[in-house]
Design a protein around this motif. Structure first.
Motif, mmCIF file in Angstrom:
data_model
loop_
_atom_site.group_PDB
_atom_site.id
_atom_site.type_symbol
_atom_site.label_atom_id
_atom_site.label_comp_id
_atom_site.label_asym_id
_atom_site.label_seq_id
_atom_site.Cartn_x
_atom_site.Cartn_y
_atom_site.Cartn_z
ATOM 1 N N ASP A 200 44.937 50.910 44.796
ATOM 2 C CA ASP A 200 44.870 49.640 44.497
ATOM 3 C C ASP A 200 46.411 49.093 44.387
ATOM 4 O OD1 ASP A 200 44.320 47.213 43.040
ATOM 5 O OD2 ASP A 200 44.270 48.182 41.171
ATOM 6 N N THR A 201 46.668 48.764 45.592
ATOM 7 C CA THR A 201 48.298 48.337 45.821
ATOM 8 C C THR A 201 48.540 47.168 45.047
ATOM 9 O OG1 THR A 201 47.415 47.285 47.861
ATOM 10 C CG2 THR A 201 48.494 49.421 47.658
ATOM 11 N N ASP A 202 47.675 46.269 44.769
ATOM 12 C CA ASP A 202 47.867 44.843 44.177
ATOM 13 C C ASP A 202 47.860 44.894 42.897
ATOM 14 O OD1 ASP A 202 45.260 44.973 43.944
ATOM 15 O OD2 ASP A 202 44.998 42.991 45.170
ATOM 16 N N LYS A 203 47.413 45.863 42.338
ATOM 17 C CA LYS A 203 47.149 46.406 40.718
ATOM 18 C C LYS A 203 46.189 45.422 40.107
ATOM 19 C CE LYS A 203 49.680 49.891 41.462
ATOM 20 N NZ LYS A 203 49.161 51.386 41.684
ATOM 21 N N ASP A 204 45.219 44.842 40.537
ATOM 22 C CA ASP A 204 44.219 43.903 40.050
ATOM 23 C C ASP A 204 43.101 44.731 39.442
ATOM 24 O OD1 ASP A 204 42.938 44.665 42.255
ATOM 25 O OD2 ASP A 204 42.425 42.672 42.964
ATOM 26 N N GLY A 205 43.085 45.907 39.295
ATOM 27 C CA GLY A 205 42.050 46.774 38.768
ATOM 28 C C GLY A 205 40.845 46.863 39.647
ATOM 29 N N PHE A 206 40.770 46.372 40.929
ATOM 30 C CA PHE A 206 39.813 46.579 41.907
ATOM 31 C C PHE A 206 40.379 47.337 42.976
ATOM 32 C CE2 PHE A 206 38.620 42.945 39.393
ATOM 33 C CZ PHE A 206 37.152 43.399 39.056
ATOM 34 N N ARG B 146 37.811 46.358 49.957
ATOM 35 C CA ARG B 146 37.595 46.828 51.270
ATOM 36 C C ARG B 146 38.829 47.104 52.135
ATOM 37 N NH1 ARG B 146 34.012 43.747 55.410
ATOM 38 N NH2 ARG B 146 35.142 44.229 57.395
ATOM 39 N N GLY B 147 40.016 46.169 52.110
ATOM 40 C CA GLY B 147 40.995 46.246 52.867
ATOM 41 C C GLY B 147 41.899 47.290 52.361
ATOM 42 N N GLU B 148 42.052 47.586 50.983
ATOM 43 C CA GLU B 148 42.996 48.652 50.317
ATOM 44 C C GLU B 148 42.251 49.886 50.828
ATOM 45 O OE1 GLU B 148 44.887 46.445 46.463
ATOM 46 O OE2 GLU B 148 42.610 47.177 46.364
ATOM 47 N N LEU B 149 40.796 50.018 50.855
ATOM 48 C CA LEU B 149 40.443 51.164 51.008
ATOM 49 C C LEU B 149 40.453 51.527 52.364
ATOM 50 C CD1 LEU B 149 38.780 53.594 49.854
ATOM 51 C CD2 LEU B 149 36.526 52.140 50.242
ATOM 52 N N LYS C 151 34.135 44.877 46.633
ATOM 53 C CA LYS C 151 35.075 45.519 45.917
ATOM 54 C C LYS C 151 34.663 46.257 44.693
ATOM 55 C CE LYS C 151 36.678 41.415 43.098
ATOM 56 N NZ LYS C 151 37.760 40.497 42.849
ATOM 57 N N ILE C 152 35.254 47.440 44.350
ATOM 58 C CA ILE C 152 34.768 48.326 43.550
ATOM 59 C C ILE C 152 35.860 48.881 42.292
ATOM 60 C CG2 ILE C 152 33.014 49.496 44.872
ATOM 61 C CD1 ILE C 152 34.880 51.429 45.792
ATOM 62 N N THR C 153 35.436 48.918 41.311
ATOM 63 C CA THR C 153 36.379 49.233 40.202
ATOM 64 C C THR C 153 36.688 50.807 40.037
ATOM 65 O OG1 THR C 153 34.635 49.710 38.386
ATOM 66 C CG2 THR C 153 35.460 47.440 38.841
ATOM 67 N N LYS C 154 37.494 51.399 39.388
ATOM 68 C CA LYS C 154 38.114 52.625 39.306
ATOM 69 C C LYS C 154 36.806 53.321 38.422
ATOM 70 C CE LYS C 154 41.531 55.615 37.243
ATOM 71 N NZ LYS C 154 42.853 55.677 36.681
ATOM 72 N N ARG C 155 36.063 52.607 37.580
ATOM 73 C CA ARG C 155 34.939 53.389 36.856
ATOM 74 C C ARG C 155 33.699 53.707 37.806
ATOM 75 N NH1 ARG C 155 30.300 51.955 34.554
ATOM 76 N NH2 ARG C 155 29.726 53.125 32.962
ATOM 77 N N GLU C 156 33.344 52.431 39.006
ATOM 78 C CA GLU C 156 32.431 52.594 39.621
ATOM 79 C C GLU C 156 32.910 53.901 40.468
ATOM 80 O OE1 GLU C 156 30.413 48.506 40.641
ATOM 81 O OE2 GLU C 156 32.593 48.722 41.200
ATOM 82 N N ILE C 157 34.189 53.935 41.091
ATOM 83 C CA ILE C 157 34.274 55.211 41.798
ATOM 84 C C ILE C 157 34.079 56.650 41.046
ATOM 85 C CG2 ILE C 157 36.286 56.192 42.903
ATOM 86 C CD1 ILE C 157 37.502 53.613 43.865
#
Length: 288
Positions: A82-88, A91-94, A270-276
């Motif tokens: 999560d490079t932009d630190k928005d909590g999500f 797809r681009g980040e992954l 996009k997915i959250t840390k919790r979903e992961i």
């Protein structure tokens, strides 16, 4: 492996014929071995996803951890993705994370083998240097001491063909970049012909026959119309490259789409840390 891809084509065509949200897994294309040595088949487990997400070597270390340890380490990785630190995790980040892990695996793999094969430490590897290090004693005996003599000879032929193709200036010596092309041909356009031949051209004649292409899945009439554009009864390197190694396929982006689709409950790409972490076993392994 490729035959399994070919046998999946009817279902793939059916899927493409209707509107579905799930991204296709491109089972008809060459499997990118730098992402994983496993087939991308979730029905047999998530081995492909683990290696693509972590890198092949790192995935092995997770297999030695308890589930709690794996989930804890995964949480820390998600924070890095999560490079932009928005909590999500988008797809681009992954996609960028998987590409990063793939590049790191390639670099580490090349460095490990470079040290092994550069026997005289001159910063280059010659064909004879590679051949003697790999096959050594067996060369003098013409592979007489091995059970599967034909397979070893075929391996030697394959290695030499791949080495000569990677050696762009034809001097019989490869630089580190050329050696990377030798070990990881999928990364280089000029190595496509080698990938095709090793995967499909079973009789090594430089052409793909109908039997080699379709196995027992299609009738000759359907098979010839499917990819044989010039209708000569063969698939030449150009025709087969359009099928097996289409330039527009981005394997890492496709895997990022697949992972997000599987757990993105609200379909916002996009997915959250919790979903992961709830679906942690899709991303990493453990002792279980």
């Amino acid at each position: 492996v490729l035959l399994l891809f070919i046998k999946s084509l009817p279902s793939l065509i059916l899927i493409l014929g209707v509107a579905v949200a799930a991204p296709a897994k491109e089972k008809h294309v060459h499997r990118h071995s730098d992402l994983s040595d496993h087939a991308p088949d979730d029905s047999t487990g998530f081995h492909y996803e683990h290696e693509a997400f972590l890198g092949k070597e790192e995935a092995k270390t997770f297999d030695q951890l308890t589930p709690e340890e794996s989930k804890d380490k995964l949480g820390k990785i998600v924070d890095r993705i999560d490079t932009d630190k928005d909590g999500f995790v988008s797809r681009g980040e992954l996609d960028q994370w998987i590409k990063h892990r793939q590049r790191r695996y390639i670099e580490e793999n090349v460095l490990k083998h470079w040290k092994e094969y550069d026997q005289n430490k001159d910063g280059k590897i010659g064909w004879e240097e590679y051949k003697n290090t790999t096959y050594g004693y067996y060369l003098d005996e013409e592979f007489d001491d091995v059970d599967d003599k034909a397979s070893y000879k075929a391996m030697l032929t394959r290695d030499e063909r791949r080495f000569r193709t990677a050696d762009r200036d034809g001097d019989g010596i490869v630089t580190k970049d050329e050696f990377t092309a030798f070990l990881h041909p999928e990364e280089y356009d000029h190595m496509k012909a080698v990938v095709i031949q090793e995967d499909i051209d079973k009789n090594a004649d430089g052409k793909i026959t109908l039997d080699e292409y379709i196995g027992d899945m299609f009738t000759p009439e359907n098979g010839e119309k499917f990819r044989d554009n010039n209708k000569d009864g063969f698939l030449d390197n150009h025709e087969i490259a359009q099928w097996i190694l289409p330039g527009e396929i981005d394997h890492t982006d496709n895997e990022a789409k697949h992972l997000i689709h599987e757990i993105d409950t609200d379909q916002d790409d996009k997915i959250t840390k919790r979903e992961i972490l709830v679906n942690w076993n899709m991303f990493v392994g453990s002792q279980i």
